[in-house]
Design an enzyme around this catalytic site. Structure first.
Site, mmCIF file in Angstrom:
data_model
loop_
_atom_site.group_PDB
_atom_site.id
_atom_site.type_symbol
_atom_site.label_atom_id
_atom_site.label_comp_id
_atom_site.label_asym_id
_atom_site.label_seq_id
_atom_site.Cartn_x
_atom_site.Cartn_y
_atom_site.Cartn_z
ATOM 1 N N ILE A 16 0.689 -8.590 -5.896
ATOM 2 C CA ILE A 16 0.820 -8.091 -4.677
ATOM 3 C C ILE A 16 0.710 -9.457 -3.790
ATOM 4 O O ILE A 16 1.253 -9.802 -3.341
ATOM 5 C CB ILE A 16 0.661 -6.710 -4.478
ATOM 6 C CG1 ILE A 16 0.560 -5.649 -4.614
ATOM 7 C CG2 ILE A 16 0.225 -6.691 -3.020
ATOM 8 C CD1 ILE A 16 0.352 -4.156 -4.035
ATOM 9 N N ALA A 17 -1.122 -9.813 -3.970
ATOM 10 C CA ALA A 17 -1.479 -10.307 -3.832
ATOM 11 C C ALA A 17 -0.923 -11.658 -3.763
ATOM 12 O O ALA A 17 -0.829 -12.496 -2.702
ATOM 13 C CB ALA A 17 -3.447 -11.114 -4.329
ATOM 14 N N VAL A 129 -5.145 -0.828 0.215
ATOM 15 C CA VAL A 129 -3.407 -1.263 -0.545
ATOM 16 C C VAL A 129 -3.593 -0.100 -2.366
ATOM 17 O O VAL A 129 -2.690 0.617 -1.998
ATOM 18 C CB VAL A 129 -2.848 -2.694 -0.730
ATOM 19 C CG1 VAL A 129 -1.835 -2.039 -1.526
ATOM 20 C CG2 VAL A 129 -2.898 -2.971 1.166
ATOM 21 N N ASP A 159 6.131 3.230 2.723
ATOM 22 C CA ASP A 159 7.354 3.846 2.493
ATOM 23 C C ASP A 159 7.275 4.524 4.210
ATOM 24 O O ASP A 159 8.820 4.550 4.208
ATOM 25 C CB ASP A 159 6.020 5.503 2.367
ATOM 26 C CG ASP A 159 5.150 5.242 1.238
ATOM 27 O OD1 ASP A 159 6.094 5.400 0.455
ATOM 28 O OD2 ASP A 159 3.352 5.248 1.695
ATOM 29 N N ARG A 162 10.934 2.292 3.812
ATOM 30 C CA ARG A 162 11.775 2.524 2.689
ATOM 31 C C ARG A 162 12.637 3.177 3.259
ATOM 32 O O ARG A 162 13.767 3.833 3.499
ATOM 33 C CB ARG A 162 11.021 2.346 1.517
ATOM 34 C CG ARG A 162 10.007 2.271 0.179
ATOM 35 C CD ARG A 162 9.553 3.160 -0.137
ATOM 36 N NE ARG A 162 9.069 2.401 -1.120
ATOM 37 C CZ ARG A 162 7.724 2.253 -1.830
ATOM 38 N NH1 ARG A 162 7.066 3.535 -2.123
ATOM 39 N NH2 ARG A 162 7.637 1.626 -3.687
ATOM 40 N N HIS A 187 -0.729 8.421 0.354
ATOM 41 C CA HIS A 187 1.071 7.646 0.234
ATOM 42 C C HIS A 187 0.868 8.316 -1.595
ATOM 43 O O HIS A 187 0.336 8.016 -2.319
ATOM 44 C CB HIS A 187 0.201 6.399 -0.141
ATOM 45 C CG HIS A 187 0.954 5.744 -1.038
ATOM 46 N ND1 HIS A 187 2.368 4.914 -0.684
ATOM 47 C CD2 HIS A 187 0.305 4.620 -1.647
ATOM 48 C CE1 HIS A 187 2.981 4.359 -1.844
ATOM 49 N NE2 HIS A 187 1.574 4.176 -2.317
HETATM 50 N N1 LIG Z 1 -0.267 2.433 -0.851
HETATM 51 C C1 LIG Z 1 0.803 1.159 -1.246
HETATM 52 O O1 LIG Z 1 2.009 1.259 -0.810
HETATM 53 C C2 LIG Z 1 0.945 0.169 -2.894
HETATM 54 C C3 LIG Z 1 2.352 0.426 -3.116
HETATM 55 C C4 LIG Z 1 2.454 -0.725 -4.386
HETATM 56 C C5 LIG Z 1 0.801 -0.964 -5.117
HETATM 57 N N2 LIG Z 1 0.627 -0.178 -4.610
HETATM 58 C C6 LIG Z 1 -0.972 -0.687 -6.152
HETATM 59 O O2 LIG Z 1 -1.648 -1.296 -5.606
HETATM 60 C C7 LIG Z 1 -2.413 -1.712 -6.562
HETATM 61 C C8 LIG Z 1 -2.545 -3.763 -6.993
HETATM 62 O O3 LIG Z 1 -1.156 -3.622 -7.299
HETATM 63 P P1 LIG Z 1 -0.992 -5.186 -7.733
HETATM 64 O O4 LIG Z 1 1.031 -4.670 -8.272
HETATM 65 O O5 LIG Z 1 -1.055 -6.207 -7.444
HETATM 66 O O6 LIG Z 1 -1.763 -5.054 -9.090
HETATM 67 P P2 LIG Z 1 -2.091 -6.288 -10.568
HETATM 68 O O7 LIG Z 1 -2.195 -5.603 -11.835
HETATM 69 O O8 LIG Z 1 -1.120 -7.390 -10.269
HETATM 70 O O9 LIG Z 1 -3.118 -6.625 -9.385
HETATM 71 C C9 LIG Z 1 -4.374 -6.184 -10.053
HETATM 72 C C10 LIG Z 1 -5.477 -7.433 -9.270
HETATM 73 O O10 LIG Z 1 -6.246 -6.445 -9.351
HETATM 74 C C11 LIG Z 1 -7.708 -6.957 -9.534
HETATM 75 N N3 LIG Z 1 -9.382 -6.480 -9.362
HETATM 76 C C12 LIG Z 1 -8.882 -5.362 -10.632
HETATM 77 N N4 LIG Z 1 -9.929 -4.823 -10.169
HETATM 78 C C13 LIG Z 1 -10.581 -5.255 -9.383
HETATM 79 C C14 LIG Z 1 -11.859 -5.234 -8.409
HETATM 80 N N5 LIG Z 1 -13.203 -4.594 -9.225
HETATM 81 N N6 LIG Z 1 -12.182 -6.343 -7.589
HETATM 82 C C15 LIG Z 1 -11.429 -7.108 -7.480
HETATM 83 N N7 LIG Z 1 -9.741 -7.661 -8.181
HETATM 84 C C16 LIG Z 1 -10.025 -6.326 -9.334
HETATM 85 C C17 LIG Z 1 -6.905 -7.627 -11.284
HETATM 86 O O11 LIG Z 1 -7.578 -7.876 -12.005
HETATM 87 C C18 LIG Z 1 -5.447 -7.559 -10.779
HETATM 88 O O12 LIG Z 1 -5.861 -9.315 -10.662
HETATM 89 C C19 LIG Z 1 -2.421 -0.955 -7.122
HETATM 90 O O13 LIG Z 1 -3.187 -0.042 -7.646
HETATM 91 C C20 LIG Z 1 -0.690 -0.370 -6.786
HETATM 92 O O14 LIG Z 1 -0.651 0.560 -7.229
HETATM 93 C C21 LIG Z 1 -0.074 0.363 -3.711
#
Ligand SMILES: NC(=O)c1ccc[n+]([C@@H]2O[C@H](COP(=O)([O-])OP(=O)(O)OC[C@H]3O[C@@H](n4cnc5c(N)ncnc54)[C@H](O)[C@@H]3O)[C@@H](O)[C@H]2O)c1
Length: 333
Positions: A16-17, A129, A159, A162, A187
């Protein structure tokens, strides 16, 4: 140009980042006139990957970006920040339910709440997030008692986006022509997408979305599709939504920072004051307007019987998540 603001993104080496950082750094969120410093937090094994992200940010040659601080230290990451995107968490994999995620993730948000409390500006705006986003935001706020509870929000904008797309496609208009679709509650799959107060513009005429959207489509196609869209993306991509999640995070923070447009509201999960019968003190998604960096829950909207009964389910889930999360944080689970 305004003074430099400090913005932290956690999970900065994640997927996501990777979409989010570019949008923030080029001014889409805080304004195209706002200089910023980016603090990038991830865990120690990801520091090599994070260095690659830093190189790419440098290679983008972005005029607003004054400084980039990659780190695995929460102290440094949260020092003096004005805005926080808390993305870093363990993502949901195919077949994994949100409850499985809760225990793993709430501890991260406890630690980060404590660090925000110590190091961030008291005016910091926090968007969670990482899932379970509502409950993680609650935990974070609980462990940051010196920061107002109103400053902690969770993302239901994905959401909403979407839902807005589905309504626009059904009505044969552009997404920009659809307003005021609401996401209530958590969510999660219990979220309540609601079109009762939505309107749209077609051929220069503004109309209510109901009854042009028939009830059968709303209840049997639209609501389940929006509720399960995250799982559908995972099934197709074998990864959770990333591009759309990053866009939604930008929309959420931009509207909070810069204000909503007159006549429009957006959905944000915020601390509940009991409006619309939601339990007080959980992070519940409501329709809000924003101005001057403050959000206000929109009052007096129509809530049909069907939506009201679904609100009870999502409220119950949030109360259960809260109890489970607090038990994990207090070492009782
Ligand atoms: N609210 C929403 O609508 C929504 C939508 C999509 C995804 N998400 C959530 O967003 C989150 C991230 O998703 P992603 O696809 O980028 O995952 P990803 O696995 O690609 O990236 C997550 C990153 O977080 C890092 N991380 C883990 N623990 C950490 C900590 N304690 N401090 C700092 N960084 C840490 C990991 O090393 C990784 O680089 C997930 O929880 C996912 O379920 C939320």
């Amino acid at each position: 140009m305004a003074d430099v603001i400090r913005v932290v993104v956690t999970g900065a080496a994640g997927q996501i980042a990777y979409s989010l950082l570019y949008q923030i750094a080029k001014g889409d969120v805080f304004g195209h006139n706002q200089k910023l410093a980016l603090h990038l937090l991830d865990i120690p094994p990801m520091m090599g990957v994070l260095q690659g992200v830093v190189m790419e940010l440098q290679d983008c040659a972005l005029p607003l970006l004054q400084e980039v601080i990659p780190t695995d230290s929460v102290d440094m990451a949260f020092k003096d920040v004005d805005a926080a995107f808390l993305v870093g968490a363990m993502p949901r994999r195919e077949g994994m339910e949100r409850k499985d995620l809760l225990a793993a993730n709430v501890k991260i948000f406890k630690d980060q709440g404590e660090a925000l409390d110590k190091y961030a500006k008291k005016s910091v705006k926090v968007l969670v997030v990482g899932n379970p986003a509502n409950t993680n935001a609650l935990v974070c706020s609980h462990y940051a008692p010196s920061i107002p509870k109103e400053n902690f929000t969770a993302m239901t904008r994905l959401d909403q986006n979407r839902a807005q797309y589905q309504v626009a496609a059904k009505l044969g208009v552009g997404v920009i022509d659809v307003r005021n679709v609401i996401i209530w509650g958590n969510h999660s799959a219990t979220q309540v997408p609601d079109v009762a107060n939505a309107s749209y513009t077609k051929n220069g005429e503004s109309k209510r979305a109901l009854p042009d959207l028939d009830n059968n489509w709303v209840n049997n196609e639209f609501v389940p599709l929006v509720q399960k869209r995250g799982a559908a993306v995972i099934a197709a991509r074998k990864l959770s939504s990333a591009m759309s999640a990053a866009k939604a995070a930008c929309d959420h923070m931009r509207d909070w920072w810069q204000g909503t447009q007159s006549g429009s509201f957006v959905s944000m999960a915020v601390i509940s004051d009991g409006s619309y019968g939601a339990p007080k003190g959980v992070i519940f998604s409501f329709p809000v307007t924003t101005s001057g960096g403050q959000w206000t829950i929109v009052q007096g909207l129509t809530v049909g019987d069907q939506v009201r009964s679904k609100l009870e389910l999502t409220a119950k889930e949030l109360l259960e998540e809260r109890d489970e999360a607090m038990a994990v944080c207090e070492g009782k689970l």
